[in-house]
Design a protein around this motif. Structure first.
Motif, PDB file in Angstrom:
ATOM      1  N   PRO A 168      79.963  24.484  56.397  1.00 38.41           N
ATOM      2  CA  PRO A 168      80.429  25.237  55.230  1.00 38.41           C
ATOM      3  C   PRO A 168      79.768  24.782  53.923  1.00 38.41           C
ATOM      4  O   PRO A 168      79.389  25.606  53.090  1.00 38.41           O
ATOM      5  CB  PRO A 168      81.934  24.960  55.199  1.00 38.41           C
ATOM      6  N   GLN A 169      79.621  23.476  53.762  1.00 37.06           N
ATOM      7  CA  GLN A 169      79.010  22.961  52.534  1.00 37.06           C
ATOM      8  C   GLN A 169      77.528  23.327  52.468  1.00 37.06           C
ATOM      9  O   GLN A 169      77.018  23.697  51.412  1.00 37.06           O
ATOM     10  CB  GLN A 169      79.182  21.451  52.429  1.00 37.06           C
ATOM     11  N   LEU A 170      76.835  23.238  53.596  1.00 34.21           N
ATOM     12  CA  LEU A 170      75.412  23.590  53.620  1.00 34.21           C
ATOM     13  C   LEU A 170      75.209  25.067  53.279  1.00 34.21           C
ATOM     14  O   LEU A 170      74.303  25.421  52.521  1.00 34.21           O
ATOM     15  CB  LEU A 170      74.799  23.262  54.983  1.00 34.21           C
ATOM     16  N   LEU A 171      76.071  25.931  53.820  1.00 35.91           N
ATOM     17  CA  LEU A 171      75.979  27.359  53.517  1.00 35.91           C
ATOM     18  C   LEU A 171      76.292  27.627  52.047  1.00 35.91           C
ATOM     19  O   LEU A 171      75.580  28.376  51.375  1.00 35.91           O
ATOM     20  CB  LEU A 171      76.922  28.155  54.416  1.00 35.91           C
ATOM     21  N   ALA A 172      77.339  27.012  51.533  1.00 39.01           N
ATOM     22  CA  ALA A 172      77.705  27.192  50.128  1.00 39.01           C
ATOM     23  C   ALA A 172      76.583  26.709  49.203  1.00 39.01           C
ATOM     24  O   ALA A 172      76.297  27.339  48.185  1.00 39.01           O
ATOM     25  CB  ALA A 172      79.005  26.459  49.815  1.00 39.01           C
ATOM     26  N   ASP A 173      75.945  25.598  49.573  1.00 43.46           N
ATOM     27  CA  ASP A 173      74.820  25.099  48.770  1.00 43.46           C
ATOM     28  C   ASP A 173      73.678  26.109  48.749  1.00 43.46           C
ATOM     29  O   ASP A 173      73.078  26.351  47.702  1.00 43.46           O
ATOM     30  CB  ASP A 173      74.329  23.755  49.311  1.00 43.46           C
ATOM     31  N   LYS A 174      73.383  26.709  49.894  1.00 44.09           N
ATOM     32  CA  LYS A 174      72.308  27.707  49.958  1.00 44.09           C
ATOM     33  C   LYS A 174      72.640  28.944  49.129  1.00 44.09           C
ATOM     34  O   LYS A 174      71.762  29.562  48.540  1.00 44.09           O
ATOM     35  CB  LYS A 174      72.029  28.115  51.398  1.00 44.09           C
ATOM     36  N   LEU A 175      73.917  29.316  49.099  1.00 50.37           N
ATOM     37  CA  LEU A 175      74.350  30.489  48.340  1.00 50.37           C
ATOM     38  C   LEU A 175      74.669  30.159  46.885  1.00 50.37           C
ATOM     39  O   LEU A 175      74.989  31.053  46.096  1.00 50.37           O
ATOM     40  CB  LEU A 175      75.585  31.104  49.007  1.00 50.37           C
ATOM     41  N   PHE A 213      88.116  27.736  57.314  1.00 48.76           N
ATOM     42  CA  PHE A 213      89.183  27.148  58.124  1.00 48.76           C
ATOM     43  C   PHE A 213      88.576  26.825  59.477  1.00 48.76           C
ATOM     44  O   PHE A 213      87.661  27.504  59.922  1.00 48.76           O
ATOM     45  CB  PHE A 213      90.331  28.148  58.313  1.00 48.76           C
ATOM     46  N   GLY A 214      89.082  25.824  60.134  1.00 51.75           N
ATOM     47  CA  GLY A 214      88.562  25.506  61.454  1.00 51.75           C
ATOM     48  C   GLY A 214      88.985  24.127  61.901  1.00 51.75           C
ATOM     49  O   GLY A 214      89.904  23.522  61.352  1.00 51.75           O
ATOM     50  N   SER A 215      88.265  23.622  62.893  1.00 54.19           N
ATOM     51  CA  SER A 215      88.581  22.316  63.470  1.00 54.19           C
ATOM     52  C   SER A 215      87.486  21.309  63.119  1.00 54.19           C
ATOM     53  O   SER A 215      86.911  21.366  62.032  1.00 54.19           O
ATOM     54  CB  SER A 215      88.783  22.446  64.979  1.00 54.19           C
ATOM     55  N   SER A 216      87.184  20.422  64.039  1.00 59.48           N
ATOM     56  CA  SER A 216      86.271  19.316  63.762  1.00 59.48           C
ATOM     57  C   SER A 216      84.862  19.767  63.395  1.00 59.48           C
ATOM     58  O   SER A 216      84.202  19.128  62.577  1.00 59.48           O
ATOM     59  CB  SER A 216      86.220  18.352  64.947  1.00 59.48           C
ATOM     60  N   THR A 217      84.389  20.867  63.964  1.00 64.04           N
ATOM     61  CA  THR A 217      83.046  21.348  63.625  1.00 64.04           C
ATOM     62  C   THR A 217      82.992  21.791  62.169  1.00 64.04           C
ATOM     63  O   THR A 217      82.029  21.497  61.461  1.00 64.04           O
ATOM     64  CB  THR A 217      82.644  22.514  64.542  1.00 64.04           C
ATOM     65  N   THR A 218      84.010  22.492  61.719  1.00 68.15           N
ATOM     66  CA  THR A 218      84.068  22.934  60.326  1.00 68.15           C
ATOM     67  C   THR A 218      84.220  21.742  59.394  1.00 68.15           C
ATOM     68  O   THR A 218      83.584  21.681  58.340  1.00 68.15           O
ATOM     69  CB  THR A 218      85.231  23.923  60.131  1.00 68.15           C
ATOM     70  N   PHE A 219      85.049  20.793  59.778  1.00 72.12           N
ATOM     71  CA  PHE A 219      85.273  19.588  58.973  1.00 72.12           C
ATOM     72  C   PHE A 219      84.010  18.720  58.894  1.00 72.12           C
ATOM     73  O   PHE A 219      83.748  18.073  57.886  1.00 72.12           O
ATOM     74  CB  PHE A 219      86.420  18.785  59.582  1.00 72.12           C
ATOM     75  N   GLY A 220      83.229  18.704  59.979  1.00 75.34           N
ATOM     76  CA  GLY A 220      82.029  17.867  60.017  1.00 75.34           C
ATOM     77  C   GLY A 220      82.268  16.527  60.679  1.00 75.34           C
ATOM     78  O   GLY A 220      81.606  15.531  60.372  1.00 75.34           O
ATOM     79  N   GLN A 221      83.227  16.501  61.604  1.00 74.37           N
ATOM     80  CA  GLN A 221      83.577  15.264  62.302  1.00 74.37           C
ATOM     81  C   GLN A 221      82.341  14.596  62.899  1.00 74.37           C
ATOM     82  O   GLN A 221      81.504  15.246  63.489  1.00 74.37           O
ATOM     83  CB  GLN A 221      84.578  15.576  63.412  1.00 74.37           C
ATOM     84  N   ALA A 222      82.215  13.294  62.711  1.00 74.93           N
ATOM     85  CA  ALA A 222      81.152  12.442  63.262  1.00 74.93           C
ATOM     86  C   ALA A 222      79.808  12.591  62.556  1.00 74.93           C
ATOM     87  O   ALA A 222      78.828  12.023  63.006  1.00 74.93           O
ATOM     88  CB  ALA A 222      80.987  12.647  64.768  1.00 74.93           C
ATOM     89  N   LEU A 223      79.762  13.333  61.461  1.00 78.25           N
ATOM     90  CA  LEU A 223      78.522  13.373  60.691  1.00 78.25           C
ATOM     91  C   LEU A 223      78.392  12.069  59.896  1.00 78.25           C
ATOM     92  O   LEU A 223      79.393  11.390  59.633  1.00 78.25           O
ATOM     93  CB  LEU A 223      78.506  14.608  59.784  1.00 78.25           C
ATOM     94  N   PRO A 224      77.177  11.703  59.525  1.00 74.54           N
ATOM     95  CA  PRO A 224      76.923  10.361  58.977  1.00 74.54           C
ATOM     96  C   PRO A 224      77.786   9.927  57.786  1.00 74.54           C
ATOM     97  O   PRO A 224      78.121   8.753  57.680  1.00 74.54           O
ATOM     98  CB  PRO A 224      75.454  10.414  58.561  1.00 74.54           C
ATOM     99  N   ASP A 225      78.147  10.848  56.911  1.00 74.82           N
ATOM    100  CA  ASP A 225      78.884  10.439  55.711  1.00 74.82           C
ATOM    101  C   ASP A 225      80.376  10.230  55.946  1.00 74.82           C
ATOM    102  O   ASP A 225      81.063   9.697  55.075  1.00 74.82           O
ATOM    103  CB  ASP A 225      78.660  11.437  54.571  1.00 74.82           C
ATOM    104  N   ILE A 226      80.891  10.634  57.103  1.00 76.20           N
ATOM    105  CA  ILE A 226      82.316  10.404  57.375  1.00 76.20           C
ATOM    106  C   ILE A 226      82.526   9.701  58.716  1.00 76.20           C
ATOM    107  O   ILE A 226      83.533   9.903  59.394  1.00 76.20           O
ATOM    108  CB  ILE A 226      83.138  11.710  57.308  1.00 76.20           C
ATOM    109  N   TRP A 227      81.598   8.852  59.082  1.00 77.10           N
ATOM    110  CA  TRP A 227      81.707   8.101  60.333  1.00 77.10           C
ATOM    111  C   TRP A 227      81.329   6.649  60.085  1.00 77.10           C
ATOM    112  O   TRP A 227      80.277   6.369  59.526  1.00 77.10           O
ATOM    113  CB  TRP A 227      80.807   8.699  61.398  1.00 77.10           C
ATOM    114  N   ASP A 228      82.198   5.728  60.446  1.00 74.97           N
ATOM    115  CA  ASP A 228      81.918   4.298  60.330  1.00 74.97           C
ATOM    116  C   ASP A 228      81.205   3.861  61.612  1.00 74.97           C
ATOM    117  O   ASP A 228      81.828   3.703  62.660  1.00 74.97           O
ATOM    118  CB  ASP A 228      83.219   3.517  60.147  1.00 74.97           C
TER     119      ASP A 228
END
Length: 75
Positions: free
Chosen positions: A40-47, A7-22
């Motif tokens: 969160p996705q990067l951590l889950a991928d590692k685990l 749970f979280g805000s823009s940092t958790t969501f990944g706001q402005a990262l390349p795959d969700i920014w036009d």
């Protein structure tokens, strides 16, 4: 099955990262969901577990807390 639920805000969501920014229009593309490059996705991928990213761009602490206490977690 083990899952990472975040749970979280823009940092958790990944706001402005390349795959969700036009970059041409300089606007976010939030309709497709959280970024695959968000922490969160990067951590889950590692685990090697499933990621459930419930981050909301611009969410307040109260909104995050409310969402945590109201969600019905699966066993």
């Amino acid at each position: 099955m083990t899952r990472l639920i975040t749970f979280g805000s823009s940092t958790t969501f990944g706001q402005a990262l390349p795959d969700i920014w036009d970059h041409k229009k300089n606007i976010p593309i939030v309709e497709q969901g959280p970024s695959k490059y968000a922490w969160p996705q990067l951590l889950a991928d590692k685990l090697n577990i499933e990621c459930v990213n419930l981050g909301i761009p611009g969410a307040s602490n109260k909104q995050i807390w409310f969402r945590i206490v109201k969600i019905k977690f699966e066993p």
